[in-house]
Design a protein around this motif. Structure first.
Motif, PDB file in Angstrom:
ATOM      1  N   ILE A 371       0.817  -1.221   0.000  1.00 24.70           N
ATOM      2  CA  ILE A 371       0.000   0.000   0.000  1.00 24.70           C
ATOM      3  C   ILE A 371       0.854   1.277   0.000  1.00 24.70           C
ATOM      4  CG2 ILE A 371      -1.962  -1.103   1.140  1.00 24.70           C
ATOM      5  CD1 ILE A 371      -1.156   0.455   3.691  1.00 24.70           C
ATOM      6  N   ILE A 372       2.159   1.166   0.253  1.00 25.93           N
ATOM      7  CA  ILE A 372       3.023   2.353   0.242  1.00 25.93           C
ATOM      8  C   ILE A 372       3.589   2.528  -1.161  1.00 25.93           C
ATOM      9  CG2 ILE A 372       5.086   3.458   1.175  1.00 25.93           C
ATOM     10  CD1 ILE A 372       4.650   1.986   3.770  1.00 25.93           C
ATOM     11  N   GLY A 373       3.110   3.561  -1.850  1.00 27.51           N
ATOM     12  CA  GLY A 373       3.583   3.823  -3.197  1.00 27.51           C
ATOM     13  C   GLY A 373       4.836   4.664  -3.234  1.00 27.51           C
ATOM     14  N   ASP A 374       4.949   5.607  -2.299  1.00 25.63           N
ATOM     15  CA  ASP A 374       6.083   6.535  -2.335  1.00 25.63           C
ATOM     16  C   ASP A 374       6.345   7.087  -0.937  1.00 25.63           C
ATOM     17  OD1 ASP A 374       8.124   7.964  -3.644  1.00 25.63           O
ATOM     18  OD2 ASP A 374       6.839   9.717  -3.990  1.00 25.63           O
ATOM     19  N   VAL A 375       7.614   7.226  -0.611  1.00 23.72           N
ATOM     20  CA  VAL A 375       8.063   7.928   0.595  1.00 23.72           C
ATOM     21  C   VAL A 375       8.921   9.087   0.111  1.00 23.72           C
ATOM     22  CG1 VAL A 375       9.417   7.809   2.711  1.00 23.72           C
ATOM     23  CG2 VAL A 375       8.020   5.840   2.011  1.00 23.72           C
ATOM     24  N   ARG A 376       8.583  10.308   0.523  1.00 25.93           N
ATOM     25  CA  ARG A 376       9.296  11.457  -0.027  1.00 25.93           C
ATOM     26  C   ARG A 376       9.316  12.610   0.972  1.00 25.93           C
ATOM     27  NH1 ARG A 376       4.496  11.149  -3.346  1.00 25.93           N
ATOM     28  NH2 ARG A 376       2.950  12.688  -2.647  1.00 25.93           N
ATOM     29  N   GLY A 377      10.038  13.654   0.588  1.00 23.55           N
ATOM     30  CA  GLY A 377      10.091  14.860   1.407  1.00 23.55           C
ATOM     31  C   GLY A 377      11.514  15.260   1.714  1.00 23.55           C
ATOM     32  N   ARG A 378      11.637  16.353   2.464  1.00 18.93           N
ATOM     33  CA  ARG A 378      12.943  16.849   2.909  1.00 18.93           C
ATOM     34  C   ARG A 378      12.844  17.203   4.384  1.00 18.93           C
ATOM     35  NH1 ARG A 378      16.356  18.053  -1.473  1.00 18.93           N
ATOM     36  NH2 ARG A 378      15.330  18.668  -3.426  1.00 18.93           N
ATOM     37  N   GLU A 385       2.780   8.263   0.470  1.00 21.19           N
ATOM     38  CA  GLU A 385       1.637   8.213  -0.438  1.00 21.19           C
ATOM     39  C   GLU A 385       1.140   6.776  -0.522  1.00 21.19           C
ATOM     40  OE1 GLU A 385      -0.010   9.642  -4.788  1.00 21.19           O
ATOM     41  OE2 GLU A 385       1.906  10.398  -4.047  1.00 21.19           O
ATOM     42  N   LEU A 386      -0.125   6.579  -0.175  1.00 24.58           N
ATOM     43  CA  LEU A 386      -0.706   5.237  -0.132  1.00 24.58           C
ATOM     44  C   LEU A 386      -1.495   4.949  -1.405  1.00 24.58           C
ATOM     45  CD1 LEU A 386      -1.883   4.885   3.577  1.00 24.58           C
ATOM     46  CD2 LEU A 386       0.363   4.489   2.567  1.00 24.58           C
ATOM     47  N   VAL A 387      -1.346   3.723  -1.888  1.00 21.77           N
ATOM     48  CA  VAL A 387      -1.957   3.308  -3.145  1.00 21.77           C
ATOM     49  C   VAL A 387      -2.665   1.971  -2.965  1.00 21.77           C
ATOM     50  CG1 VAL A 387      -0.261   4.531  -4.557  1.00 21.77           C
ATOM     51  CG2 VAL A 387       0.171   2.149  -3.870  1.00 21.77           C
ATOM     52  N   VAL A 388      -3.493   1.639  -3.933  1.00 17.77           N
ATOM     53  CA  VAL A 388      -4.077   0.306  -3.975  1.00 17.77           C
ATOM     54  C   VAL A 388      -2.965  -0.660  -4.381  1.00 17.77           C
ATOM     55  CG1 VAL A 388      -5.762  -1.176  -5.110  1.00 17.77           C
ATOM     56  CG2 VAL A 388      -6.348   1.202  -4.548  1.00 17.77           C
ATOM     57  N   PRO A 389      -2.749  -1.719  -3.642  1.00 20.90           N
ATOM     58  CA  PRO A 389      -1.636  -2.633  -3.951  1.00 20.90           C
ATOM     59  C   PRO A 389      -1.651  -3.090  -5.412  1.00 20.90           C
ATOM     60  CG  PRO A 389      -2.585  -3.211  -1.839  1.00 20.90           C
ATOM     61  CD  PRO A 389      -3.478  -2.158  -2.436  1.00 20.90           C
ATOM     62  N   LEU A 440       7.088   6.330  15.498  1.00 22.73           N
ATOM     63  CA  LEU A 440       7.298   5.575  14.264  1.00 22.73           C
ATOM     64  C   LEU A 440       6.906   4.114  14.434  1.00 22.73           C
ATOM     65  CD1 LEU A 440      10.688   7.085  13.054  1.00 22.73           C
ATOM     66  CD2 LEU A 440       8.420   7.459  12.083  1.00 22.73           C
ATOM     67  N   THR A 441       7.150   3.568  15.603  1.00 23.75           N
ATOM     68  CA  THR A 441       6.741   2.190  15.868  1.00 23.75           C
ATOM     69  C   THR A 441       5.222   2.060  15.782  1.00 23.75           C
ATOM     70  OG1 THR A 441       8.680   1.794  17.268  1.00 23.75           O
ATOM     71  CG2 THR A 441       6.798   0.323  17.566  1.00 23.75           C
ATOM     72  N   VAL A 442       4.506   3.041  16.355  1.00 23.69           N
ATOM     73  CA  VAL A 442       3.041   3.048  16.273  1.00 23.69           C
ATOM     74  C   VAL A 442       2.590   3.185  14.828  1.00 23.69           C
ATOM     75  CG1 VAL A 442       0.977   4.383  16.838  1.00 23.69           C
ATOM     76  CG2 VAL A 442       2.676   3.897  18.608  1.00 23.69           C
ATOM     77  N   LEU A 443       3.210   4.100  14.091  1.00 23.58           N
ATOM     78  CA  LEU A 443       2.819   4.328  12.697  1.00 23.58           C
ATOM     79  C   LEU A 443       3.081   3.081  11.847  1.00 23.58           C
ATOM     80  CD1 LEU A 443       1.791   6.219  10.490  1.00 23.58           C
ATOM     81  CD2 LEU A 443       4.134   7.120  10.270  1.00 23.58           C
ATOM     82  N   GLU A 444       4.212   2.449  12.069  1.00 24.08           N
ATOM     83  CA  GLU A 444       4.508   1.206  11.342  1.00 24.08           C
ATOM     84  C   GLU A 444       3.451   0.144  11.625  1.00 24.08           C
ATOM     85  OE1 GLU A 444       9.407   1.636  11.296  1.00 24.08           O
ATOM     86  OE2 GLU A 444       8.371   0.590  12.921  1.00 24.08           O
ATOM     87  N   GLY A 445       3.060   0.033  12.888  1.00 27.13           N
ATOM     88  CA  GLY A 445       2.023  -0.923  13.247  1.00 27.13           C
ATOM     89  C   GLY A 445       0.702  -0.611  12.563  1.00 27.13           C
ATOM     90  N   ALA A 446       0.341   0.659  12.511  1.00 26.56           N
ATOM     91  CA  ALA A 446      -0.907   1.063  11.867  1.00 26.56           C
ATOM     92  C   ALA A 446      -0.863   0.748  10.363  1.00 26.56           C
ATOM     93  CB  ALA A 446      -1.151   2.557  12.082  1.00 26.56           C
ATOM     94  N   LEU A 447       0.256   1.017   9.727  1.00 29.07           N
ATOM     95  CA  LEU A 447       0.397   0.729   8.308  1.00 29.07           C
ATOM     96  C   LEU A 447       0.297  -0.776   8.030  1.00 29.07           C
ATOM     97  CD1 LEU A 447       3.211   3.302   7.566  1.00 29.07           C
ATOM     98  CD2 LEU A 447       1.031   3.203   6.323  1.00 29.07           C
ATOM     99  N   ARG A 448       0.936  -1.575   8.865  1.00 22.19           N
ATOM    100  CA  ARG A 448       0.883  -3.033   8.672  1.00 22.19           C
ATOM    101  C   ARG A 448      -0.556  -3.542   8.841  1.00 22.19           C
ATOM    102  NH1 ARG A 448       6.182  -3.180  11.264  1.00 22.19           N
ATOM    103  NH2 ARG A 448       7.689  -4.012   9.749  1.00 22.19           N
ATOM    104  N   THR A 449      -1.230  -3.032   9.870  1.00 16.64           N
ATOM    105  CA  THR A 449      -2.602  -3.475  10.129  1.00 16.64           C
ATOM    106  C   THR A 449      -3.518  -3.149   8.960  1.00 16.64           C
ATOM    107  OG1 THR A 449      -2.336  -3.244  12.526  1.00 16.64           O
ATOM    108  CG2 THR A 449      -4.586  -3.241  11.669  1.00 16.64           C
ATOM    109  N   VAL A 450      -3.419  -1.931   8.458  1.00 18.50           N
ATOM    110  CA  VAL A 450      -4.271  -1.517   7.338  1.00 18.50           C
ATOM    111  C   VAL A 450      -3.890  -2.282   6.077  1.00 18.50           C
ATOM    112  CG1 VAL A 450      -4.906   0.419   5.860  1.00 18.50           C
ATOM    113  CG2 VAL A 450      -4.766   0.742   8.338  1.00 18.50           C
ATOM    114  N   ALA A 451      -2.600  -2.516   5.867  1.00 20.03           N
ATOM    115  CA  ALA A 451      -2.141  -3.233   4.672  1.00 20.03           C
ATOM    116  C   ALA A 451      -2.712  -4.651   4.640  1.00 20.03           C
ATOM    117  CB  ALA A 451      -0.618  -3.274   4.630  1.00 20.03           C
TER     118      ALA A 451
END
Length: 454
Positions: A371-378, A385-389, A440-451
């Motif tokens: 679901i992660i299409g892009d990681v970006r920024g400065r 940016e989240l996408v449909v797998p 970041l640990t919480v965010l990673e967990g949330a991303l895995r759960t949703v994925a």
């Protein structure tokens, strides 16, 4: 980062469901008196904030990865800013600089001349909000050039006033139903590397190519002789934290200079150490004619500015720029203290540290989750940016679910993007390493759960 003393415990602590009873009671009071058009991201109400935490009225301590949309860069109650505000309030809160001027306004303008890109002669004018700064930058450009047309870009966000709504790209919720809008605004294609098509040979579209495409549109649809200004966010904010391909900004700035078009950098969200430099324009050596600033400038007090070429700003007749509250003395005191904190704590270096930490972890996760299409920024202006797998189709549902799951676990993250599918990370730059790691640990967990559900 130099050491900083926190007033509140820097911890994630959940003691009630969201919203807790006190927040729920405030929500009921709000319904009776606050307009429905004012929306809030969180269902909780704030009692205190410091460093990297926000504490709600029910005693929950949340890790803040939003900083009030890139405002509380030095923290929401930085001791130096608090002291400066208290001292100024004890003397006077307002005289109106247009009536009875004071030193603080001048001191802020001196710092802006020193910190903004370029060593040319500069002037500044102070306002209240980013939208005000943008409107006045356009006024200055039109007055100085005698032209009326302004070019902005796809995915741009510049504010909610009538002119800045016209400048903003996204209709809902910013423009829908609020027209008619100001005329003589033209939109050019943005460099958006993740969503660019490929060249015929399969190579990526370069910044120079994207700039040539935009310039072609400008020359055909507007004409350089009619154009007062090009207005662009060096890193787009609400549009999705879009970082244009290298070479895009310099090419536009060079074309503008060759055609006597004012190049305006909207640094409202990207300024003041947020990206690891004082201003995002610096990453490619771009020297704008005018820069608009707000958000991180004053530690949460309402202040904005336009800084730029003296010949442009001084071309405006006396009385043509200003406002009752513009450059309020309390806000100016907060700005000076905030800038001093940015220098003392070396927050440019801190932003770069945050970028390394966050990017390393999120890029590793991107290789794992479809679901992660892009990681970006400065710096500390980062996005997922989240996408449909399996493709690049925007996934706003997953984005909302990740933000909700993070909040439930005690971490504030914001969303953005033209397609509503971008999670943006804007932590206060004074956040501790330990707190950032926990978030970041919480965010990673949330991303895995949703994925797993996608």
């Amino acid at each position: 980062m130099a050491s900083i003393e926190y007033r509140l415990p820097q911890e994630r602590r959940i003691v009630t469901a969201f919203p807790g009873p006190k927040s729920a009671a405030l929500a009921q009071r709000r319904k009776a008196v606050v307009g429905a058009g004012v929306a809030s991201t969180l269902p909780v109400y704030v009692a205190d904030a410091d460093g990297g935490v926000v504490v709600d009225v029910d005693g929950n301590s949340l890790i803040d990865l939003g900083a009030g949309i890139a405002v509380t860069t030095v923290g929401a109650s930085n001791p130096a800013v608090v002291a400066a505000v208290q001292d100024q309030v004890a003397h006077f809160t307002h005289t109106c600089f247009m009536i009875a001027p004071y030193e603080g306004y001048i001191e802020v303008a001196e710092k802006l001349a020193e910190l903004t890109p370029g060593d040319h002669d500069k002037r500044s004018v102070l306002f209240n909000s980013g939208a005000e700064a943008v409107e006045n930058a356009v006024k200055i450009a039109r007055h100085a050039t005698g032209r009326s047309a302004v070019v902005v870009f796809d995915h741009a966000y510049h504010g909610r006033t009538n002119l800045t709504m016209a400048l903003t790209s996204k209709s809902m919720p910013y423009k829908s139903g609020f027209g008619p809008f100001a005329p003589e605004i033209y939109r050019a294609p943005m460099s958006y590397p993740f969503r660019e098509g490929l060249n015929a040979d399969g190579s990526a579209v370069t910044g120079a190519q994207a700039a040539a495409r935009a310039i072609s549109v400008i020359e055909k649809q507007v004409g350089a002789g009619n154009l007062a200004a090009i207005l662009i966010e060096p890193i787009q904010g609400e549009g999705g934290f879009v970082v244009p391909a290298e070479g895009f900004l310099p090419a536009l700035a060079n074309w503008a200079r060759e055609n006597d078009v004012v190049f305006i950098a909207d640094e409202v969200q990207s300024g003041f150490t947020r990206t690891g430099a004082w201003f995002a324009s610096e990453h490619e050596g771009v020297v704008p004619d005018l820069i608009t600033m707000a958000k991180g400038i004053a530690g949460g007090m309402p202040l904005a500015a336009v800084t730029g070429r003296a010949d442009l700003i001084d071309a405006v007749h006396p009385g043509g720029l200003g406002g009752t509250y513009g450059g309020n003395p309390v806000a100016c005191a907060a700005a000076i203290a905030s800038i001093e904190q940015m220098e003392t704590l070396d927050l440019n270096a801190r932003a770069r540290d945050i970028e390394r930490t966050v990017s390393e972890r999120l890029n590793a996760l991107a290789s794992e989750l479809g679901i992660i299409g892009d990681v970006r920024g400065r710096g500390a202006m980062l996005a997922i940016e989240l996408v449909v797998p399996g493709g690049r189709e925007p996934n706003p549902e997953a984005t909302k679910a990740v933000a909700a799951a993070a909040l439930e676990a005690g971490v504030i993250v914001l969303t953005c993007g033209t397609y509503g599918n971008v999670i943006r990370l804007l932590p206060p730059l004074v956040i501790s390493d330990e707190l950032l790691d926990d978030a970041l640990t919480v965010l990673e967990g949330a991303l895995r759960t949703v994925a797993q559900g996608n």
